[in-house]
Design a protein around this motif. Structure first.
Motif, short mmCIF file in Angstrom:
data_model
loop_
_atom_site.label_atom_id
_atom_site.label_comp_id
_atom_site.label_asym_id
_atom_site.label_seq_id
_atom_site.Cartn_x
_atom_site.Cartn_y
_atom_site.Cartn_z
N THR A 183 55.57 -52.46 14.62
CA THR A 183 56.52 -53.52 14.98
C THR A 183 57.86 -52.93 15.42
OG1 THR A 183 55.45 -55.00 13.39
CG2 THR A 183 57.66 -55.61 14.16
N ALA A 184 58.36 -51.97 14.65
CA ALA A 184 59.68 -51.40 14.96
C ALA A 184 59.65 -50.66 16.29
CB ALA A 184 60.11 -50.46 13.84
N THR A 185 58.60 -49.88 16.53
CA THR A 185 58.49 -49.13 17.78
C THR A 185 58.31 -50.06 18.97
OG1 THR A 185 57.52 -47.27 16.60
CG2 THR A 185 57.21 -47.31 18.98
N LEU A 186 57.54 -51.12 18.76
CA LEU A 186 57.31 -52.11 19.81
C LEU A 186 58.63 -52.72 20.28
CD1 LEU A 186 54.87 -53.79 21.16
CD2 LEU A 186 55.47 -55.53 19.48
N ARG A 187 59.45 -53.17 19.33
CA ARG A 187 60.72 -53.80 19.68
C ARG A 187 61.63 -52.81 20.41
NH1 ARG A 187 61.53 -57.73 15.48
NH2 ARG A 187 59.64 -58.97 15.45
N SER A 188 61.70 -51.57 19.88
CA SER A 188 62.55 -50.56 20.49
C SER A 188 62.08 -50.22 21.90
CB SER A 188 62.56 -49.29 19.62
OG SER A 188 63.28 -48.26 20.24
N PHE A 189 60.77 -50.11 22.06
CA PHE A 189 60.20 -49.77 23.37
C PHE A 189 60.55 -50.83 24.41
CE2 PHE A 189 56.63 -50.39 26.33
CZ PHE A 189 56.64 -49.16 26.97
N PHE A 190 60.34 -52.10 24.08
CA PHE A 190 60.61 -53.17 25.04
C PHE A 190 62.10 -53.32 25.33
CE2 PHE A 190 56.34 -55.13 23.98
CZ PHE A 190 55.81 -54.86 25.22
N ARG A 191 62.92 -53.08 24.32
CA ARG A 191 64.37 -53.13 24.54
C ARG A 191 64.79 -52.07 25.55
NH1 ARG A 191 65.41 -54.10 19.40
NH2 ARG A 191 65.53 -51.90 18.90
N GLN A 192 64.25 -50.85 25.38
CA GLN A 192 64.58 -49.75 26.30
C GLN A 192 64.10 -50.04 27.72
OE1 GLN A 192 62.78 -46.31 24.51
NE2 GLN A 192 64.18 -46.28 22.77
N GLN A 193 62.99 -50.76 27.84
CA GLN A 193 62.42 -51.05 29.16
C GLN A 193 63.02 -52.31 29.78
OE1 GLN A 193 60.64 -48.94 30.63
NE2 GLN A 193 59.88 -47.61 29.02
N GLY A 194 63.93 -52.98 29.08
CA GLY A 194 64.62 -54.14 29.64
C GLY A 194 63.89 -55.46 29.53
N PHE A 195 62.89 -55.54 28.63
CA PHE A 195 62.18 -56.81 28.42
C PHE A 195 62.90 -57.63 27.36
CE2 PHE A 195 58.99 -54.09 30.30
CZ PHE A 195 58.27 -54.94 31.12
N ILE A 196 62.86 -58.94 27.50
CA ILE A 196 63.52 -59.85 26.57
C ILE A 196 62.49 -60.44 25.62
CG2 ILE A 196 64.89 -61.97 26.36
CD1 ILE A 196 65.84 -61.45 29.26
N PHE A 197 62.76 -60.36 24.32
CA PHE A 197 61.88 -60.97 23.33
C PHE A 197 62.13 -62.48 23.33
CE2 PHE A 197 60.98 -61.43 18.52
CZ PHE A 197 59.67 -61.83 18.78
N ILE A 198 61.06 -63.26 23.52
CA ILE A 198 61.19 -64.70 23.65
C ILE A 198 60.86 -65.44 22.35
CG2 ILE A 198 60.42 -66.76 24.90
CD1 ILE A 198 59.63 -64.90 27.22
N ALA A 199 59.66 -65.17 21.79
CA ALA A 199 59.22 -66.00 20.67
C ALA A 199 58.03 -65.35 19.95
CB ALA A 199 58.82 -67.38 21.16
N PHE A 200 57.80 -65.84 18.74
CA PHE A 200 56.54 -65.59 18.03
C PHE A 200 55.60 -66.75 18.35
CE2 PHE A 200 59.78 -63.58 15.35
CZ PHE A 200 59.26 -62.29 15.21
N HIS A 201 54.34 -66.44 18.59
CA HIS A 201 53.38 -67.49 18.94
C HIS A 201 52.09 -67.25 18.17
CE1 HIS A 201 51.06 -69.83 22.29
NE2 HIS A 201 51.38 -70.60 21.27
N ARG A 202 51.73 -68.22 17.34
CA ARG A 202 50.46 -68.15 16.60
C ARG A 202 49.54 -69.24 17.12
NH1 ARG A 202 48.80 -65.66 12.15
NH2 ARG A 202 50.92 -65.04 11.54
N ILE A 203 48.32 -68.87 17.45
CA ILE A 203 47.32 -69.84 17.89
C ILE A 203 46.07 -69.69 17.03
CG2 ILE A 203 48.17 -69.80 20.27
CD1 ILE A 203 45.70 -68.10 20.99
#
Length: 394
Positions: free
Chosen positions: A82-102
């Motif tokens: 989880t921590a690496t995922l968030r850091s990776f996307f932040r560095q690549q300029g992606f915006i975290f939108i939401a948690f989605h459970r289906i």
């Protein structure tokens, strides 16, 4: 060890229950759709990012990323913590939108969408949930004694009691429903971006090549709907504020009309109006020492809402007809989908424009619910809350 994204597929094996499209640490998304067929009961948990990228939970603290281009195919690849995922996307300029459970239970689909609100640590309940709780708790307090006096009430009696709402109940419920509609628009736009990115990878339409599809009409509808529902939530919240300072919410039913009646003494007396003032949503009128007008972000988003509700629909300009896949890191097959929107003669990505205003509005309404003075916690049901019980014959 957290392996992250690698040029070579991660060395995990197919898991029980996964289709044969899972191989060598990746899931071929093009193959997956043809193999799954009927879905048994189960659930899935996602983190939704901008640009069409989703992260799917494989197991505790282990996430797939999809879609990623691998050997010419769109795939889901992992794993990342989880921590690496968030850091990776932040560095690549992606915006975290939401948690989605289906999920599916006894064949019925269910879905839970919780927007990410910067500054909040608990994302189990979004702004729409908090205002639903406010409305529900107000209703519960109002109807408790009436329901206690009824013995086996009819459906019509129950409906009559619940619909005989106070203005505070009505407005809290309307804020919640409008925010939920906003959530659905943002969710559907994210789904569209994800599907288009997968399609661009599968067809090899990459490196900025433009394309369109019949699904574009759905995108146009969701973009316009987003601004309609944001405007509705804004005006219901303004009417709620008007009620709190003794004004008639049937007459003061928009943010613009609220500015006509707000005076300096109201800011000292009401937490919500003071919140608006602190955020710069009101500014003093140049021609008056006591009157205010709409300012700051509220003025910006109101103008944008008027653009797409009154002046033109999204999709009206030629450059808005088509989107493209933009390379972010070709070595690891990372791309993002981009769909232009024309604002004041400049082009931006429509999803990023919407997310900017979505975050501001959900953050505002989340704080407003906590400052409203009403109970915003999730209702806890007891035996006294059971109105009637019916058993179906089997």
């Amino acid at each position: 060890m957290d392996r992250g994204l690698q040029r070579n597929p991660s060395p995990f094996r197919a898991q029980d229950g996964f289709p044969s499209a899972v191989h060598q640490g990746k899931i071929n998304l093009a193959d997956l759709s043809s193999e799954t067929g009927c879905t048994s009961d189960g659930d899935a948990f996602f983190q939704i990012y901008s640009g069409g990228i989703f992260a799917a939970e494989h197991s505790d603290n282990a996430w797939y990323i999809q879609p990623v281009l691998d050997d010419g195919h769109p795939c889901a690849k992992g794993f990342m913590s989880t921590a690496t995922l968030r850091s990776f996307f932040r560095q690549q300029g992606f915006i975290f939108i939401a948690f989605h459970r289906i999920g599916w239970f006894k064949g019925q689909y269910h879905s839970s969408w919780c927007p990410f609100i910067p500054g909040q640590t608990n994302h189990m309940q979004g702004s729409a949930d908090l205002w639903s709780n406010v409305a529900g708790n107000l209703s519960r307090e109002r109807t408790a004694s009436d329901f206690a006096a009824l013995v086996q009430p009819t459906h019509k009696q129950i409906a009559a009691l619940l619909d005989n709402r106070s203005e505070a109940e009505r407005l809290a419920s309307s804020i919640s429903l409008s925010l939920r509609n906003m959530d659905i628009c943002v969710e559907q736009i994210a789904e569209f971006y994800n599907e288009q990115l997968v399609n661009h990878m599968a067809s090899g339409t990459l490196e900025g090549k433009l394309s369109s599809s019949p699904l574009d009409q759905a995108l146009f509808a969701h973009v316009q709907s987003f601004f309609m529902h944001l405007g509705a939530a804004r005006d219901y919240l303004a009417a709620f504020c008007a009620l709190r300072i003794g004004k008639d919410p049937q007459k003061i039913d928009s943010f613009t009309r609220l500015t006509d009646v707000v005076r300096p003494e109201h800011f000292a007396a009401d937490d919500l109006l003071r919140l608006f003032q602190q955020k710069g949503y009101f500014r003093q009128k140049p021609s008056s020492s006591v009157k205010v007008e709409v300012g700051g972000w509220m003025e910006e988003v109101t103008d944008l809402r008027n653009e797409f509700v009154h002046r033109r629909p999204y999709g009206d300009r030629f450059v808005e007809y088509m989107g493209f896949a933009k390379p972010i890191d070709r070595e690891i097959g990372l791309y993002r989908y981009v769909r232009p929107i024309v604002l004041k003669s400049a082009e931006e990505d429509v999803q990023e424009v919407i997310l900017r205003h979505y975050r501001e509005m959900t953050g505002l309404c989340h704080t407003a619910a906590t400052l409203s003075g009403s109970k915003f916690s999730m209702p806890t049901l007891t035996d006294d809350d059971i109105i009637s019980v019916e058993f179906e014959a089997r």
